[in-house]
Design a protein around this motif. Structure first.
Motif, PDB file in Angstrom:
ATOM      1  N   ALA A 109     -39.055  56.022  15.731  1.00 44.63           N
ATOM      2  CA  ALA A 109     -40.081  55.448  14.856  1.00 44.63           C
ATOM      3  C   ALA A 109     -39.492  54.421  13.902  1.00 44.63           C
ATOM      4  N   MET A 110     -38.254  54.621  13.506  1.00 46.77           N
ATOM      5  CA  MET A 110     -37.609  53.705  12.562  1.00 46.77           C
ATOM      6  C   MET A 110     -36.990  52.492  13.255  1.00 46.77           C
ATOM      7  N   HIS A 111     -36.960  52.473  14.577  1.00 50.15           N
ATOM      8  CA  HIS A 111     -36.358  51.339  15.276  1.00 50.15           C
ATOM      9  C   HIS A 111     -37.148  50.071  14.974  1.00 50.15           C
ATOM     10  N   PRO A 112     -36.465  48.937  14.767  1.00 48.28           N
ATOM     11  CA  PRO A 112     -37.173  47.700  14.406  1.00 48.28           C
ATOM     12  C   PRO A 112     -38.244  47.266  15.392  1.00 48.28           C
ATOM     13  N   LEU A 113     -38.110  47.600  16.687  1.00 49.35           N
ATOM     14  CA  LEU A 113     -39.108  47.184  17.672  1.00 49.35           C
ATOM     15  C   LEU A 113     -40.404  47.988  17.594  1.00 49.35           C
ATOM     16  N   THR A 114     -40.360  49.187  17.000  1.00 49.92           N
ATOM     17  CA  THR A 114     -41.571  50.002  16.899  1.00 49.92           C
ATOM     18  C   THR A 114     -42.510  49.345  15.901  1.00 49.92           C
ATOM     19  N   LEU A 115     -43.680  48.974  16.383  1.00 46.60           N
ATOM     20  CA  LEU A 115     -44.576  48.092  15.641  1.00 46.60           C
ATOM     21  C   LEU A 115     -45.810  48.823  15.130  1.00 46.60           C
ATOM     22  N   LEU A 116     -46.125  48.622  13.873  1.00 47.93           N
ATOM     23  CA  LEU A 116     -47.436  48.983  13.343  1.00 47.93           C
ATOM     24  C   LEU A 116     -48.288  47.731  13.507  1.00 47.93           C
ATOM     25  N   ALA A 117     -49.184  47.762  14.479  1.00 45.19           N
ATOM     26  CA  ALA A 117     -49.936  46.568  14.859  1.00 45.19           C
ATOM     27  C   ALA A 117     -51.288  46.529  14.164  1.00 45.19           C
ATOM     28  N   LEU A 118     -51.605  45.371  13.590  1.00 46.06           N
ATOM     29  CA  LEU A 118     -52.882  45.128  12.928  1.00 46.06           C
ATOM     30  C   LEU A 118     -53.663  44.013  13.602  1.00 46.06           C
TER      31      LEU A 118
ATOM     32  N   MET B 112     -53.729  41.074  17.349  1.00 43.19           N
ATOM     33  CA  MET B 112     -53.209  40.566  18.616  1.00 43.19           C
ATOM     34  C   MET B 112     -53.788  39.176  18.854  1.00 43.19           C
ATOM     35  N   TYR B 113     -53.054  38.328  19.552  1.00 45.20           N
ATOM     36  CA  TYR B 113     -53.476  36.953  19.823  1.00 45.20           C
ATOM     37  C   TYR B 113     -53.846  36.217  18.531  1.00 45.20           C
ATOM     38  N   GLY B 114     -53.135  36.516  17.440  1.00 46.57           N
ATOM     39  CA  GLY B 114     -53.363  35.830  16.177  1.00 46.57           C
ATOM     40  C   GLY B 114     -54.613  36.238  15.444  1.00 46.57           C
ATOM     41  N   GLU B 115     -55.276  37.299  15.903  1.00 49.56           N
ATOM     42  CA  GLU B 115     -56.516  37.767  15.285  1.00 49.56           C
ATOM     43  C   GLU B 115     -56.400  39.260  15.006  1.00 49.56           C
ATOM     44  N   VAL B 116     -57.297  39.806  14.193  1.00 49.81           N
ATOM     45  CA  VAL B 116     -57.268  41.241  13.978  1.00 49.81           C
ATOM     46  C   VAL B 116     -57.614  41.954  15.275  1.00 49.81           C
ATOM     47  N   LEU B 117     -57.212  43.196  15.384  1.00 46.97           N
ATOM     48  CA  LEU B 117     -57.409  43.954  16.616  1.00 46.97           C
ATOM     49  C   LEU B 117     -58.884  44.094  16.966  1.00 46.97           C
ATOM     50  N   PRO B 118     -59.251  43.835  18.205  1.00 54.14           N
ATOM     51  CA  PRO B 118     -60.587  44.210  18.657  1.00 54.14           C
ATOM     52  C   PRO B 118     -60.696  45.735  18.699  1.00 54.14           C
ATOM     53  N   ALA B 119     -61.907  46.224  18.571  1.00 56.11           N
ATOM     54  CA  ALA B 119     -62.105  47.674  18.540  1.00 56.11           C
ATOM     55  C   ALA B 119     -61.546  48.343  19.790  1.00 56.11           C
ATOM     56  N   GLN B 120     -61.749  47.743  20.963  1.00 55.70           N
ATOM     57  CA  GLN B 120     -61.313  48.366  22.204  1.00 55.70           C
ATOM     58  C   GLN B 120     -59.807  48.389  22.368  1.00 55.70           C
ATOM     59  N   ASN B 121     -59.088  47.670  21.530  1.00 57.23           N
ATOM     60  CA  ASN B 121     -57.634  47.663  21.580  1.00 57.23           C
ATOM     61  C   ASN B 121     -56.989  48.473  20.459  1.00 57.23           C
ATOM     62  N   GLY B 122     -57.816  49.259  19.744  1.00 60.19           N
ATOM     63  CA  GLY B 122     -57.225  50.170  18.766  1.00 60.19           C
ATOM     64  C   GLY B 122     -57.411  49.804  17.327  1.00 60.19           C
ATOM     65  N   ALA B 123     -58.444  49.015  17.008  1.00 59.89           N
ATOM     66  CA  ALA B 123     -58.686  48.598  15.630  1.00 59.89           C
ATOM     67  C   ALA B 123     -58.863  49.825  14.723  1.00 59.89           C
ATOM     68  N   PRO B 124     -58.540  49.666  13.448  1.00 63.23           N
ATOM     69  CA  PRO B 124     -57.934  48.469  12.846  1.00 63.23           C
ATOM     70  C   PRO B 124     -56.410  48.514  12.796  1.00 63.23           C
ATOM     71  N   VAL B 125     -55.817  49.652  13.184  1.00 61.30           N
ATOM     72  CA  VAL B 125     -54.352  49.772  13.119  1.00 61.30           C
ATOM     73  C   VAL B 125     -53.889  50.725  14.205  1.00 61.30           C
ATOM     74  N   ARG B 126     -52.833  50.335  14.905  1.00 62.63           N
ATOM     75  CA  ARG B 126     -52.319  51.126  16.019  1.00 62.63           C
ATOM     76  C   ARG B 126     -50.808  51.045  16.079  1.00 62.63           C
ATOM     77  N   LEU B 127     -50.254  51.842  16.950  1.00 61.22           N
ATOM     78  CA  LEU B 127     -48.826  51.850  17.204  1.00 61.22           C
ATOM     79  C   LEU B 127     -48.546  51.072  18.483  1.00 61.22           C
ATOM     80  N   VAL B 128     -47.405  50.370  18.540  1.00 61.71           N
ATOM     81  CA  VAL B 128     -46.942  49.734  19.775  1.00 61.71           C
ATOM     82  C   VAL B 128     -45.454  50.034  19.914  1.00 61.71           C
ATOM     83  N   VAL B 129     -45.104  50.767  20.973  1.00 63.46           N
ATOM     84  CA  VAL B 129     -43.705  51.122  21.243  1.00 63.46           C
ATOM     85  C   VAL B 129     -43.358  50.530  22.605  1.00 63.46           C
ATOM     86  N   PRO B 130     -42.781  49.334  22.668  1.00 66.01           N
ATOM     87  CA  PRO B 130     -42.756  48.561  23.918  1.00 66.01           C
ATOM     88  C   PRO B 130     -41.873  49.124  25.021  1.00 66.01           C
TER      89      PRO B 130
END
Length: 330
Positions: free
Chosen positions: A211-220, A222-240
């Motif tokens: 969780a502390m690794h720099p690549l683990t992202l708290l995403a708000l 995508m594509y320069g815009e706020v998250l669409p609802a179907q992609n996990g709005a308003p805040v999600r985790l991304v662990v690539p």
């Protein structure tokens, strides 16, 4: 993303691609779908305007200002998945098990007001609103590969910052070893909760060092815009470097724990979905190979791609698993 138990690749993969340059057409499409739920920090609305736009669909207010990330591995030269494919081909079982169910049903999700509680083995537990999260750290754009356990993949430009920025703020105690992520479970907004395919709410987890690794992202966004609802709005985790179901959506609680949390898919089928779920072409799913993948947007005649260990992020994350047997700790 949240993934279900496939009986092979039974979903037809879309090969229809929308040119990202067709901005005006896409904007009209989003309006008609009721999904223009974003706000422009760069346009002067501020973080409060972002939250309002997520809930009301404020026209012309969906951009998020973000700088290019300097984190190693946070950029990719690969062609990005089209916005249309990334927002219409999703696993988000709270809205249904079909790939287009989230697109069709997630418009009912209310993302304002929204709070996330960070608690557990921390010195400074806190509840933060989406406005607080948007200004907690500088927003960055990161282009990550996303690999689904079902054998398909995408390349998505996310907006957010390292989860470690949030975890450092709450000051983990010496006993904290894991991080549990709990997502929204509201049957009034999420028709998929009527299904018994999973236990609700959806729960995921990471080791604290993951969780502390720099690549683990708290995403708000995508594509320069706020998250669409179907992609996990308003805040999600991304662990690539992990299969997509590890990246929990629509977070409402983050809890630091001493014990390994029981996670949603691991509870349903522990022989198929391990706690770590690192992308590994050498460890097949019990019902299909993980050696190759199909990139969403490729034509049906495009050969499948070889899956990369840790989804291609081995130089950055392999040291987290030194000495571990990745076939047993799958």
């Amino acid at each position: 993303m949240h993934y279900h138990r496939e009986r092979g690749f039974e979903h037809r993969i879309s090969s229809e691609i929308t040119d990202p340059a067709q901005y005006a057409a896409r904007r009209q499409w989003l309006r008609e779908a009721g999904l223009l739920a974003t706000a422009a920090v760069a346009g002067g609305m501020g973080v409060a305007g972002v939250a309002h736009a997520q809930a009301t669909g404020t026209p012309g207010a969906r951009k998020l200002a973000a700088s290019k990330s300097r984190v190693l591995g946070a950029s990719s030269s690969e062609a990005q998945t089209s916005y249309r494919d990334a927002t219409r081909y999703n696993n988000f079982y709270e809205f249904g098990t079909g790939k287009d169910d989230p697109f069709r049903h997630a418009g009912r999700l209310r993302t304002s007001p929204w709070t996330v509680r960070i608690e557990g083995a921390v010195h400074k537990p806190v509840t933060l609103g989406i406005e607080d999260l948007l200004k907690l750290a500088p927003l960055e754009q990161r282009v990550y590969r996303l690999r689904c356990v079902e054998g398909w993949s995408m390349v998505i430009p996310w907006v957010g910052y390292s989860l470690s920025s949030l975890l450092r703020r709450v000051e983990p105690t010496g006993s904290a070893r894991f991080v549990e992520f709990v997502t929204l479970a509201d049957a009034k907004q999420m028709p998929g909760l009527r299904s018994s395919v999973l236990e609700w709410p959806y729960v995921e987890g990471l080791r604290l060092d993951e969780a502390m690794h720099p690549l683990t992202l708290l995403a708000l966004g995508m594509y320069g815009e706020v998250l669409p609802a179907q992609n996990g709005a308003p805040v999600r985790l991304v662990v690539p470097w992990k299969y997509g179901f590890k990246s929990a959506k629509s977070l409402v609680r983050i809890r630091l724990t001493e014990q390994m949390p029981r996670t949603a898919w691991n509870k349903v089928a522990p022989n198929e979905y391990g706690f770590y779920s690192n992308v590994n072409p050498s460890v097949p799913h019990p019902r299909w190979s993980q050696a190759t993948e199909r990139r969403i947007g490729d034509s049906l005649w495009t050969p499948r791609r070889k899956t990369q260990l840790f989804n291609g992020y081995a130089p950055q994350v392999a040291s987290l698993y030194t000495g571990m047997d990745l076939t047993k700790n799958f």
